[in-house]
Design an enzyme around this catalytic site. Structure first.
Site, PDB file in Angstrom:
ATOM      1  N   HIS A  80      46.460  41.908  35.964  1.00  0.00           N
ATOM      2  CA  HIS A  80      45.235  41.146  36.259  1.00  0.00           C
ATOM      3  C   HIS A  80      45.418  40.174  37.430  1.00  0.00           C
ATOM      4  O   HIS A  80      46.526  39.710  37.699  1.00  0.00           O
ATOM      5  CB  HIS A  80      44.702  40.399  35.026  1.00  0.00           C
TER       6      HIS A  80
ATOM      7  N   GLU B 227      40.973  40.915  33.227  1.00  0.00           N
ATOM      8  CA  GLU B 227      41.800  41.788  32.405  1.00  0.00           C
ATOM      9  C   GLU B 227      41.461  43.256  32.671  1.00  0.00           C
ATOM     10  O   GLU B 227      40.395  43.561  33.233  1.00  0.00           O
ATOM     11  CB  GLU B 227      41.551  41.446  30.933  1.00  0.00           C
TER      12      GLU B 227
ATOM     13  N   ASP C 140      49.768  42.520  32.873  1.00  0.00           N
ATOM     14  CA  ASP C 140      48.895  43.696  32.715  1.00  0.00           C
ATOM     15  C   ASP C 140      48.139  44.024  34.011  1.00  0.00           C
ATOM     16  O   ASP C 140      47.179  44.792  34.004  1.00  0.00           O
ATOM     17  CB  ASP C 140      47.919  43.494  31.543  1.00  0.00           C
TER      18      ASP C 140
ATOM     19  N   ASP D  49      40.607  30.064  37.646  1.00  0.00           N
ATOM     20  CA  ASP D  49      40.263  30.239  36.237  1.00  0.00           C
ATOM     21  C   ASP D  49      40.642  29.037  35.379  1.00  0.00           C
ATOM     22  O   ASP D  49      41.330  28.113  35.854  1.00  0.00           O
ATOM     23  CB  ASP D  49      40.922  31.521  35.681  1.00  0.00           C
TER      24      ASP D  49
HETATM   25  C1  GLP Z   1      47.703  33.770  34.164  1.00  0.00           C
HETATM   26  C2  GLP Z   1      46.725  33.391  35.273  1.00  0.00           C
HETATM   27  C3  GLP Z   1      46.895  34.257  36.500  1.00  0.00           C
HETATM   28  C4  GLP Z   1      48.357  34.361  36.867  1.00  0.00           C
HETATM   29  C5  GLP Z   1      49.104  35.002  35.730  1.00  0.00           C
HETATM   30  C6  GLP Z   1      50.570  35.234  36.032  1.00  0.00           C
HETATM   31  O1  GLP Z   1      47.257  34.770  33.336  1.00  0.00           O
HETATM   32  N1  GLP Z   1      45.378  33.457  34.848  1.00  0.00           N
HETATM   33  O2  GLP Z   1      46.141  33.709  37.568  1.00  0.00           O
HETATM   34  O3  GLP Z   1      48.502  35.095  38.045  1.00  0.00           O
HETATM   35  O4  GLP Z   1      48.988  34.156  34.617  1.00  0.00           O
HETATM   36  O5  GLP Z   1      51.334  34.157  35.587  1.00  0.00           O
HETATM   37  P1  GLP Z   1      52.812  33.849  36.034  1.00  0.00           P
HETATM   38  O6  GLP Z   1      52.738  33.441  37.461  1.00  0.00           O
HETATM   39  O7  GLP Z   1      53.240  32.735  35.156  1.00  0.00           O
HETATM   40  O8  GLP Z   1      53.575  35.104  35.834  1.00  0.00           O
END
Ligand code: GLP
Length: 257
Positions: A138, A143, A136, A67
């Site tokens: 995802h 989402e 959340d 993404d």
């Molecule tokens: C973002 C990314 C996700 C990732 C998530 C969790 O929203 N789009 O791909 O898994 O963050 O982030 P973190 O690893 O910093 O908790």
């Protein structure tokens, strides 16, 4: 689904790096799906170490990132393009032509998303997809409420995600509202999904994703429908799992046949 519980973040990251390295030894031209966020940073550090000290070769590897924020150019220090370069690509011998991160500045987002899906197909599909999990539930930026059959597209971020990700920006209003993300359906087509989560903060979400019902309200739960998923957790992230002891036993007593 194989659930591996490691003592801490460093062990979780090493275990994940081992899985990727084994794939690359077997298939040097593997197609890797990559993720951003704080979770995979230790994994990328370990891959860089393996490249430098053990000669792990990325020269034939093809990568696709999950993404990117819409509106952030690759030069923006909070763009996922920048993150990938800063945490992995600039330290390994991956061919820049084989690297794909969605373009947050694409003029025609819909066309770009179609092109991205085509490129994944042309590369022969993703062999192994690295995933984190959002607060959340995802995966990528799918989402709650995302179709479990969704493809690469534009997605509006939820308030929870914006608040979660605000820690990386000067202030909350700087977090983009929209992103380009691979869909849940796109992710489920990968040959192997490797999801990582660490820290107590993720424990409730991880439980929902792994042991709860499959629901578009927790898009990571769609991984339950995939035949080859490895989830690697540290102890705190695994702390709410009902079958925690069972997963550990299975991992420690793998039959040798
Ligand atoms: C973002 C990314 C996700 C990732 C998530 C969790 O929203 N789009 O791909 O898994 O963050 O982030 P973190 O690893 O910093 O908790």
């Amino acid at each position: 689904m194989e659930v591996i519980i490691k003592a801490d973040y460093a062990e979780m990251s090493k275990e994940a790096a081992k899985i990727i390295a084994n794939l690359l030894y077997e298939k040097p031209n593997a197609v890797l799906g990559l993720a951003t966020g704080s979770t995979p940073i230790g994994l990328y550090k370990e891959l860089v170490r393996m490249h430098k000290e053990e000669g792990l070769d990325f020269s034939k590897v093809v990568t696709f990132n999950l993404d990117e924020y819409i509106g952030l150019p690759a030069t923006h220090d909070q763009s996922y393009n920048y993150f990938m370069n800063d945490n992995l690509f600039k330290y390994i011998n991956v061919n820049p032509e084989n690297v794909h991160v969605p373009n947050g500045m694409a003029r025609d987002v819909e066309k770009f998303c179609e092109w991205y899906e085509d490129e994944i197909d042309k590369a022969g599909g993703i062999d192994l997809q690295v995933l984190g999990i959002g607060g959340d539930g995802h995966i990528a930026f799918n989402e709650p409420g995302s179709s479990l059959a969704s493809r690469t597209r534009m997605k509006t971020l939820t308030e929870e995600t914006i608040v979660d990700n605000a820690r990386f920006f000067a202030n909350k209003d700087d977090v983009p509202r929209y992103a380009i993300t691979m869909g849940v359906g796109t992710i489920l087509e990968a040959g192997h999904c490797l999801m990582l989560a660490n820290g107590e903060k993720k424990a409730g979400t991880v439980k929902k994703a792994i042991e709860g019902p499959v629901t578009q309200m927790v898009t990571a739960s769609a991984l339950q429908l995939h035949p080859q998923v490895t989830v690697i957790l540290d102890e705190p992230a695994a702390s709410k799992l009902e079958l925690k002891d069972y997963y550990k036993w299975v991992y420690n007593n793998k039959p040798k046949c």
